[in-house]
Design a protein around this motif. Structure first.
Motif, PDB file in Angstrom:
ATOM      1  N   GLN A 170      -0.889   8.646   4.892  1.00  0.00           N
ATOM      2  CA  GLN A 170      -2.189   9.065   4.358  1.00  0.00           C
ATOM      3  C   GLN A 170      -3.144   9.421   5.501  1.00  0.00           C
ATOM      4  O   GLN A 170      -3.186   8.725   6.518  1.00  0.00           O
ATOM      5  CB  GLN A 170      -2.774   7.935   3.497  1.00  0.00           C
ATOM      6  N   ARG A 171      -3.900  10.496   5.350  1.00  0.00           N
ATOM      7  CA  ARG A 171      -4.783  10.942   6.430  1.00  0.00           C
ATOM      8  C   ARG A 171      -6.266  10.988   6.047  1.00  0.00           C
ATOM      9  O   ARG A 171      -7.129  10.875   6.918  1.00  0.00           O
ATOM     10  CB  ARG A 171      -4.352  12.344   6.913  1.00  0.00           C
ATOM     11  N   ALA A 172      -6.597  11.183   4.784  1.00  0.00           N
ATOM     12  CA  ALA A 172      -8.001  11.343   4.372  1.00  0.00           C
ATOM     13  C   ALA A 172      -8.491  10.067   3.693  1.00  0.00           C
ATOM     14  O   ALA A 172      -7.856   9.569   2.754  1.00  0.00           O
ATOM     15  CB  ALA A 172      -8.137  12.533   3.423  1.00  0.00           C
ATOM     16  N   PHE A 173      -9.616   9.532   4.175  1.00  0.00           N
ATOM     17  CA  PHE A 173     -10.164   8.274   3.668  1.00  0.00           C
ATOM     18  C   PHE A 173     -11.617   8.450   3.263  1.00  0.00           C
ATOM     19  O   PHE A 173     -12.386   9.131   3.949  1.00  0.00           O
ATOM     20  CB  PHE A 173     -10.018   7.171   4.722  1.00  0.00           C
ATOM     21  N   GLN A 222      -2.395   0.604   7.421  1.00  0.00           N
ATOM     22  CA  GLN A 222      -1.159   0.611   6.613  1.00  0.00           C
ATOM     23  C   GLN A 222      -1.018   1.924   5.856  1.00  0.00           C
ATOM     24  O   GLN A 222       0.077   2.483   5.776  1.00  0.00           O
ATOM     25  CB  GLN A 222      -1.176  -0.544   5.616  1.00  0.00           C
ATOM     26  N   ALA A 223      -2.110   2.404   5.292  1.00  0.00           N
ATOM     27  CA  ALA A 223      -2.047   3.671   4.548  1.00  0.00           C
ATOM     28  C   ALA A 223      -1.729   4.827   5.506  1.00  0.00           C
ATOM     29  O   ALA A 223      -0.935   5.716   5.174  1.00  0.00           O
ATOM     30  CB  ALA A 223      -3.367   3.920   3.826  1.00  0.00           C
ATOM     31  N   HIS A 224      -2.323   4.788   6.683  1.00  0.00           N
ATOM     32  CA  HIS A 224      -2.020   5.810   7.692  1.00  0.00           C
ATOM     33  C   HIS A 224      -0.537   5.778   8.067  1.00  0.00           C
ATOM     34  O   HIS A 224       0.117   6.827   8.163  1.00  0.00           O
ATOM     35  CB  HIS A 224      -2.895   5.605   8.939  1.00  0.00           C
ATOM     36  N   ILE A 242       0.840  -1.201   0.000  1.00  0.00           N
ATOM     37  CA  ILE A 242       0.000   0.000   0.000  1.00  0.00           C
ATOM     38  C   ILE A 242       0.874   1.250   0.000  1.00  0.00           C
ATOM     39  O   ILE A 242       0.586   2.222  -0.698  1.00  0.00           O
ATOM     40  CB  ILE A 242      -0.966  -0.043   1.197  1.00  0.00           C
ATOM     41  N   ALA A 243       1.978   1.201   0.764  1.00  0.00           N
ATOM     42  CA  ALA A 243       2.873   2.368   0.804  1.00  0.00           C
ATOM     43  C   ALA A 243       3.450   2.667  -0.580  1.00  0.00           C
ATOM     44  O   ALA A 243       3.505   3.824  -1.007  1.00  0.00           O
ATOM     45  CB  ALA A 243       3.999   2.127   1.815  1.00  0.00           C
TER      46      ALA A 243
END
Ligand SMILES: *Cc1c(COP(=O)(O)O)cnc(C)c1O
Length: 229
Positions: free
Chosen positions: A51-54, A45-47, A4-5
């Motif tokens: 990443q902050r907005a979902f 994992q994205a956080h 994901i990263a």
């Protein structure tokens, strides 16, 4: 398999190249990671990768995920991008930071009344049926100005801009046409003094076309998390 990263880095690279191509200011396009149908672990994992907005489509699924990820709540921004029925507005007004899919004044009025006073106003985009498909959700372009003026006056909401999901198109010119139409609609509202700053348009397959037409936020699922089951 790509992580994901790594996928996030690739998507950010696509956005940055599209911005450079269009001559817009660096950093002018926000990335919304669309995590619908993905497990909370994928959001973690994205956080962890920054990443902050979902973005989520289904209210029940989203509420469960937001609950599981409560330890990260202060760092995350949750955006509802799927259809919203009247009987779910109270839960949405409490749990989300943004709703992109408002297409009726009645839904906006309920969200405004039900937004807790302890929270900042809920950020709102009006969904527009920009391709004019009979089956699609969204306001008709001719209805948007009237609804926008009414929504802008609601105290529990902060009207930010417009959102659309155009009919899929393969070639870049055909992808750009509906995005251009949405940009022109936003400009017309701002000419009436609305001060809107958000064009939520572009997904995995057409984000370059959307950025070229002035998207300020692209909603990307598959290119970050892989194919949905
Ligand atoms: C699923 C979805 C997306 C993401 O689509 P991808 O093609 O997976 O990037 C964006 N916006 C909305 C409204 C969606 O429902």
């Amino acid at each position: 398999m790509e992580s994901i990263a790594q996928a996030l880095q690739q998507v950010k690279g696509r956005i940055d190249r599209a911005i450079a191509h269009s001559g817009s200011a660096p950093g002018s396009v926000a990335l919304l990671a669309v995590s619908k149908t993905q497990p909370a672990a994928a959001v973690r994992q994205a956080h962890a990768a920054g990443q902050r907005a979902f973005g989520e489509n289904y209210v029940q699924e989203a509420l469960a995920k937001i609950e599981v990820l409560a330890d990260l709540r202060a760092q995350l921004e949750w955006h509802l991008i799927g259809p919203l029925q009247s009987n779910k507005t109270a839960a949405v007004a409490r749990a989300f930071d943004w709703v992109h899919s408002v297409d009726r004044l009645k839904i906006a009025q309920r969200l405004s009344e039900q937004r807790p006073a302890s929270l900042p106003p809920l950020n709102i985009c009006l969904q527009v049926n920009i391709s004019g498909e009979a089956s699609k959700a969204g306001l008709w372009p001719a209805e948007v100005a009237g609804v926008a003026q009414a929504v802008a006056a609601l105290p529990g909401l902060h009207l930010r801009g417009l959102m659309s999901i155009p009919a899929p198109a393969a070639d870049p010119a055909a992808q750009r046409a509906p995005h251009r139409a949405l940009r022109e609609l936003l400009a017309a509202l701002n000419a009436q003094g609305l001060g809107l700053d958000t064009l939520s348009m572009g997904m995995s397959d057409d984000l370059e076309a959307a950025v070229a037409e002035g998207a300020t936020l692209v909603r990307v699922g598959t290119a970050i998390f892989g194919r949905r089951a």
